[in-house]
Design a protein around this motif. Structure first.
Motif, mmCIF file in Angstrom:
data_model
loop_
_atom_site.group_PDB
_atom_site.id
_atom_site.type_symbol
_atom_site.label_atom_id
_atom_site.label_comp_id
_atom_site.label_asym_id
_atom_site.label_seq_id
_atom_site.Cartn_x
_atom_site.Cartn_y
_atom_site.Cartn_z
ATOM 1 N N LEU A 1 -1.893 -0.090 -5.893
ATOM 2 C CA LEU A 1 -1.039 -0.891 -6.752
ATOM 3 C C LEU A 1 0.369 -0.882 -6.180
ATOM 4 C CD1 LEU A 1 -2.205 0.509 -10.213
ATOM 5 C CD2 LEU A 1 -3.029 -1.548 -9.051
ATOM 6 N N VAL A 2 0.976 -2.040 -6.070
ATOM 7 C CA VAL A 2 2.325 -2.143 -5.517
ATOM 8 C C VAL A 2 3.194 -2.910 -6.500
ATOM 9 C CG1 VAL A 2 3.754 -2.950 -3.621
ATOM 10 C CG2 VAL A 2 1.437 -2.099 -3.165
ATOM 11 N N GLU A 3 4.223 -2.216 -7.031
ATOM 12 C CA GLU A 3 5.142 -2.842 -7.971
ATOM 13 C C GLU A 3 6.333 -3.461 -7.238
ATOM 14 O OE1 GLU A 3 3.962 1.136 -10.061
ATOM 15 O OE2 GLU A 3 4.521 0.463 -8.044
ATOM 16 N N SER A 4 6.921 -4.449 -7.869
ATOM 17 C CA SER A 4 8.141 -5.067 -7.351
ATOM 18 C C SER A 4 8.892 -5.707 -8.511
ATOM 19 C CB SER A 4 7.831 -6.118 -6.282
ATOM 20 O OG SER A 4 7.032 -7.153 -6.831
ATOM 21 N N SER B 1 6.413 -7.167 -11.252
ATOM 22 C CA SER B 1 5.081 -7.562 -10.789
ATOM 23 C C SER B 1 4.356 -6.343 -10.245
ATOM 24 C CB SER B 1 5.175 -8.621 -9.688
ATOM 25 O OG SER B 1 5.810 -9.791 -10.142
ATOM 26 N N CYS B 2 3.051 -6.373 -10.327
ATOM 27 C CA CYS B 2 2.213 -5.300 -9.769
ATOM 28 C C CYS B 2 0.982 -5.970 -9.169
ATOM 29 C CB CYS B 2 1.822 -4.311 -10.858
ATOM 30 S SG CYS B 2 0.594 -3.087 -10.348
ATOM 31 N N THR B 3 0.841 -5.847 -7.867
ATOM 32 C CA THR B 3 -0.286 -6.471 -7.178
ATOM 33 C C THR B 3 -1.318 -5.409 -6.815
ATOM 34 O OG1 THR B 3 1.140 -8.188 -6.280
ATOM 35 C CG2 THR B 3 -0.979 -7.874 -5.215
ATOM 36 N N ALA B 4 -2.568 -5.688 -7.148
ATOM 37 C CA ALA B 4 -3.670 -4.763 -6.880
ATOM 38 C C ALA B 4 -4.458 -5.227 -5.672
ATOM 39 C CB ALA B 4 -4.581 -4.670 -8.094
ATOM 40 N N SER B 5 -4.942 -4.263 -4.916
ATOM 41 C CA SER B 5 -5.671 -4.580 -3.683
ATOM 42 C C SER B 5 -7.169 -4.550 -3.896
ATOM 43 C CB SER B 5 -5.297 -3.564 -2.595
ATOM 44 O OG SER B 5 -5.705 -2.271 -2.988
ATOM 45 N N MET C 1 -5.078 -2.894 -17.556
ATOM 46 C CA MET C 1 -3.882 -2.569 -16.786
ATOM 47 C C MET C 1 -2.754 -2.193 -17.738
ATOM 48 S SD MET C 1 -4.876 -3.234 -13.646
ATOM 49 C CE MET C 1 -3.312 -3.232 -12.768
ATOM 50 N N ALA C 2 -1.817 -1.409 -17.236
ATOM 51 C CA ALA C 2 -0.744 -0.948 -18.105
ATOM 52 C C ALA C 2 0.552 -0.753 -17.336
ATOM 53 C CB ALA C 2 -1.138 0.365 -18.773
ATOM 54 N N ALA D 1 -6.471 -14.425 -10.712
ATOM 55 C CA ALA D 1 -6.708 -15.101 -9.441
ATOM 56 C C ALA D 1 -5.868 -14.501 -8.322
ATOM 57 C CB ALA D 1 -6.413 -16.589 -9.578
ATOM 58 N N LYS D 2 -4.719 -13.922 -8.702
ATOM 59 C CA LYS D 2 -3.816 -13.333 -7.710
ATOM 60 C C LYS D 2 -3.794 -11.816 -7.783
ATOM 61 C CE LYS D 2 -0.771 -17.372 -7.511
ATOM 62 N NZ LYS D 2 0.614 -17.879 -7.674
ATOM 63 N N ASN D 3 -4.697 -11.232 -8.594
ATOM 64 C CA ASN D 3 -4.744 -9.764 -8.737
ATOM 65 C C ASN D 3 -3.366 -9.192 -9.080
ATOM 66 O OD1 ASN D 3 -7.420 -9.933 -8.059
ATOM 67 N ND2 ASN D 3 -7.238 -8.840 -6.126
ATOM 68 N N THR D 4 -2.640 -9.859 -9.954
ATOM 69 C CA THR D 4 -1.270 -9.457 -10.231
ATOM 70 C C THR D 4 -1.036 -9.285 -11.722
ATOM 71 O OG1 THR D 4 -0.502 -10.607 -8.247
ATOM 72 C CG2 THR D 4 1.155 -10.044 -9.889
ATOM 73 N N LEU D 5 -0.335 -8.225 -12.043
ATOM 74 C CA LEU D 5 0.094 -7.884 -13.399
ATOM 75 C C LEU D 5 1.593 -8.125 -13.491
ATOM 76 C CD1 LEU D 5 -0.641 -6.348 -16.119
ATOM 77 C CD2 LEU D 5 0.143 -4.288 -14.915
#
Length: 117
Positions: free
Chosen positions: A4-7, A21-25, A34-35, A74-78
């Motif tokens: 998980l990578v936050e930005s 944003s948080c993108t999951a791989s 997700m939280a 679709a973008k695996n993003t929170l």
């Protein structure tokens, strides 16, 4: 192992807004609860908000009505849209996934949010 990578963190004045944003791989992101959590200096990490794979949402009382959690499968993003920010919202914000027996198993590295008065 999912990563998980936050930005999106940064410095903002009180009353301002930020969007994290948080993108999951991982392709199975869409099936994961997700939280967002946060940890202020000298304090324990605390729950901020969560969203299930069916998009049911939950919020801590301290952010209810000001923060909005959402996801783009679709973008695996929170996302976490934070409005009307207060100095007490200053913290490192973490995203988390893989809720098992009430505990999140995977955590991001965190992103700093600083709200000046």
């Amino acid at each position: 192992q999912v990563q998980l990578v936050e930005s999106g963190g940064g410095l903002v004045q009180a009353g301002g807004s930020l969007r994290l944003s948080c993108t999951a791989s991982r392709r199975t992101f869409s099936r994961s609860t997700m939280a967002w959590f946060r940890q202020a200096p000298g304090k324990e990490r605390e729950f901020v908000s969560s969203i299930t794979w069916t998009s049911s949402t939950f919020y801590a009382d301290s952010v209810e009505g000001r923060f909005t959690i959402s996801r783009d499968n679709a973008k695996n993003t929170l996302f976490l849209q934070m409005n009307s920010l207060k100095p007490e919202d200053t913290a490192v914000y973490f995203c988390a996934s893989d809720l098992v027996a009430g505990r999140y198993q995977v955590w991001g590295q965190g992103t700093q949010v600083t709200v000046s008065s």
